[in-house]
Design a protein around this motif. Sequence first.
Motif, PDB file in Angstrom:
ATOM      1  N   THR A  40       3.020  52.718  32.980  1.00  0.00           N
ATOM      2  CA  THR A  40       1.866  52.938  32.497  1.00  0.00           C
ATOM      3  C   THR A  40       0.431  52.972  33.506  1.00  0.00           C
ATOM      4  OG1 THR A  40       1.372  50.405  32.559  1.00  0.00           O
ATOM      5  CG2 THR A  40       2.762  51.739  30.515  1.00  0.00           C
ATOM      6  N   THR A  41      -0.644  53.420  32.954  1.00  0.00           N
ATOM      7  CA  THR A  41      -1.858  53.826  33.949  1.00  0.00           C
ATOM      8  C   THR A  41      -3.089  52.555  33.323  1.00  0.00           C
ATOM      9  OG1 THR A  41      -2.633  55.322  32.172  1.00  0.00           O
ATOM     10  CG2 THR A  41      -1.515  56.651  33.682  1.00  0.00           C
ATOM     11  N   ASP A  42      -3.281  52.461  34.367  1.00  0.00           N
ATOM     12  CA  ASP A  42      -4.452  50.886  33.570  1.00  0.00           C
ATOM     13  C   ASP A  42      -5.310  51.266  33.398  1.00  0.00           C
ATOM     14  OD1 ASP A  42      -3.175  49.361  35.740  1.00  0.00           O
ATOM     15  OD2 ASP A  42      -4.307  50.500  37.813  1.00  0.00           O
ATOM     16  N   ALA A  43      -5.847  52.207  33.215  1.00  0.00           N
ATOM     17  CA  ALA A  43      -6.387  52.913  32.423  1.00  0.00           C
ATOM     18  C   ALA A  43      -6.198  52.776  30.908  1.00  0.00           C
ATOM     19  CB  ALA A  43      -7.629  54.432  32.767  1.00  0.00           C
ATOM     20  N   ASP A  44      -4.623  53.020  30.567  1.00  0.00           N
ATOM     21  CA  ASP A  44      -4.505  53.445  29.186  1.00  0.00           C
ATOM     22  C   ASP A  44      -3.222  53.067  29.543  1.00  0.00           C
ATOM     23  OD1 ASP A  44      -3.526  53.787  26.566  1.00  0.00           O
ATOM     24  OD2 ASP A  44      -4.483  55.938  26.378  1.00  0.00           O
ATOM     25  N   LYS A  45      -2.741  51.379  28.795  1.00  0.00           N
ATOM     26  CA  LYS A  45      -1.553  51.196  28.703  1.00  0.00           C
ATOM     27  C   LYS A  45      -0.321  52.300  28.323  1.00  0.00           C
ATOM     28  CE  LYS A  45      -2.638  47.947  31.714  1.00  0.00           C
ATOM     29  NZ  LYS A  45      -1.997  47.715  32.936  1.00  0.00           N
ATOM     30  N   ARG A  46      -1.079  52.628  26.424  1.00  0.00           N
ATOM     31  CA  ARG A  46       0.064  53.208  26.126  1.00  0.00           C
ATOM     32  C   ARG A  46       0.225  54.855  26.901  1.00  0.00           C
ATOM     33  NH1 ARG A  46      -4.415  54.179  21.281  1.00  0.00           N
ATOM     34  NH2 ARG A  46      -5.370  54.101  22.932  1.00  0.00           N
ATOM     35  N   ASN A  47      -0.486  55.231  27.725  1.00  0.00           N
ATOM     36  CA  ASN A  47      -0.768  56.670  28.645  1.00  0.00           C
ATOM     37  C   ASN A  47       0.562  56.646  29.392  1.00  0.00           C
ATOM     38  OD1 ASN A  47      -0.273  59.380  28.242  1.00  0.00           O
ATOM     39  ND2 ASN A  47      -2.694  58.999  29.557  1.00  0.00           N
ATOM     40  N   ARG A  48       2.004  57.548  29.435  1.00  0.00           N
ATOM     41  CA  ARG A  48       3.263  56.676  29.803  1.00  0.00           C
ATOM     42  C   ARG A  48       3.001  57.765  31.529  1.00  0.00           C
ATOM     43  NH1 ARG A  48       6.684  52.975  28.230  1.00  0.00           N
ATOM     44  NH2 ARG A  48       5.086  51.410  27.034  1.00  0.00           N
ATOM     45  N   ILE A  49       3.317  57.635  32.219  1.00  0.00           N
ATOM     46  CA  ILE A  49       3.485  58.730  33.873  1.00  0.00           C
ATOM     47  C   ILE A  49       4.512  59.105  34.195  1.00  0.00           C
ATOM     48  CG2 ILE A  49       2.659  59.674  36.329  1.00  0.00           C
ATOM     49  CD1 ILE A  49       0.295  59.214  34.287  1.00  0.00           C
ATOM     50  N   ILE A  50       4.959  60.097  33.904  1.00  0.00           N
ATOM     51  CA  ILE A  50       6.768  60.072  34.004  1.00  0.00           C
ATOM     52  C   ILE A  50       6.616  60.840  34.898  1.00  0.00           C
ATOM     53  CG2 ILE A  50       8.844  61.590  33.547  1.00  0.00           C
ATOM     54  CD1 ILE A  50       7.639  59.654  31.505  1.00  0.00           C
ATOM     55  N   SER A  51       7.979  60.170  37.000  1.00  0.00           N
ATOM     56  CA  SER A  51       7.815  60.540  38.305  1.00  0.00           C
ATOM     57  C   SER A  51       9.724  61.098  38.380  1.00  0.00           C
ATOM     58  CB  SER A  51       7.194  59.250  38.896  1.00  0.00           C
ATOM     59  OG  SER A  51       6.130  59.764  38.369  1.00  0.00           O
ATOM     60  N   ILE A  52       9.767  61.708  38.964  1.00  0.00           N
ATOM     61  CA  ILE A  52      10.829  61.990  39.656  1.00  0.00           C
ATOM     62  C   ILE A  52      11.160  60.957  40.525  1.00  0.00           C
ATOM     63  CG2 ILE A  52      10.986  63.890  41.235  1.00  0.00           C
ATOM     64  CD1 ILE A  52      13.235  65.010  40.215  1.00  0.00           C
TER      65      ILE A  52
END
Length: 206
Positions: A139-151
Amino acid sequence: MYYDLTKEVIDLIKIYDAEKHSGTTDVYSFTQWMNEYFKQKGHPTLPEPDWGGKSDGRSPDSVINTSLVHLYRYAKLHAKDAISGTEFSTPDDFIYLISLASLGSMTKTALIKLNIHEKSAGIQIVNRLIHNGWAEQATTDADKRNRIISITDKGRRLLEESIPNIRQASNNVTEPLNETEKIDLIRLLLKLEDFHKLNSSGFVYN
């Protein structure tokens, strides 16, 4: 030996410059203009291709749409063959991983939109990557609902092991084309893609 040819090309460039047909000075635009110029002058050009139903009024639009669908299916068959014997379940698995490896981490929404999938189908693919340990989300600090996907490192290793087969599958799809034809096709396909990206904002990811 080439004096007459050089003079003829220079004369054509002068005409092209005077008309300012395209406003660009690259070789491709000039040759496109030159082909049209000779066509208007009555010089022979490449014959128009024939296709099934042409004599009955079947349109170029119909042929292009059908060919794109067929090529997608051929590409999918080659892609399935490329992942045979690997841990990948579907071609979409490595396509999503390639997106993350080449473009970097991104939101789940952006990843799904990038690959032109509906939301439900895209989420299934992302969840499968995470479940297998090939990707991770945060999750990002700005928006906990926004998920960042990484390989993940595991995902990179699997991708690197599979790249030779994937490249061969890509080569199989474009096999009869030479390099010039491939570049011309890329220009046309990108033109189509760019148009639909601008005009299909509400069509994808429903």
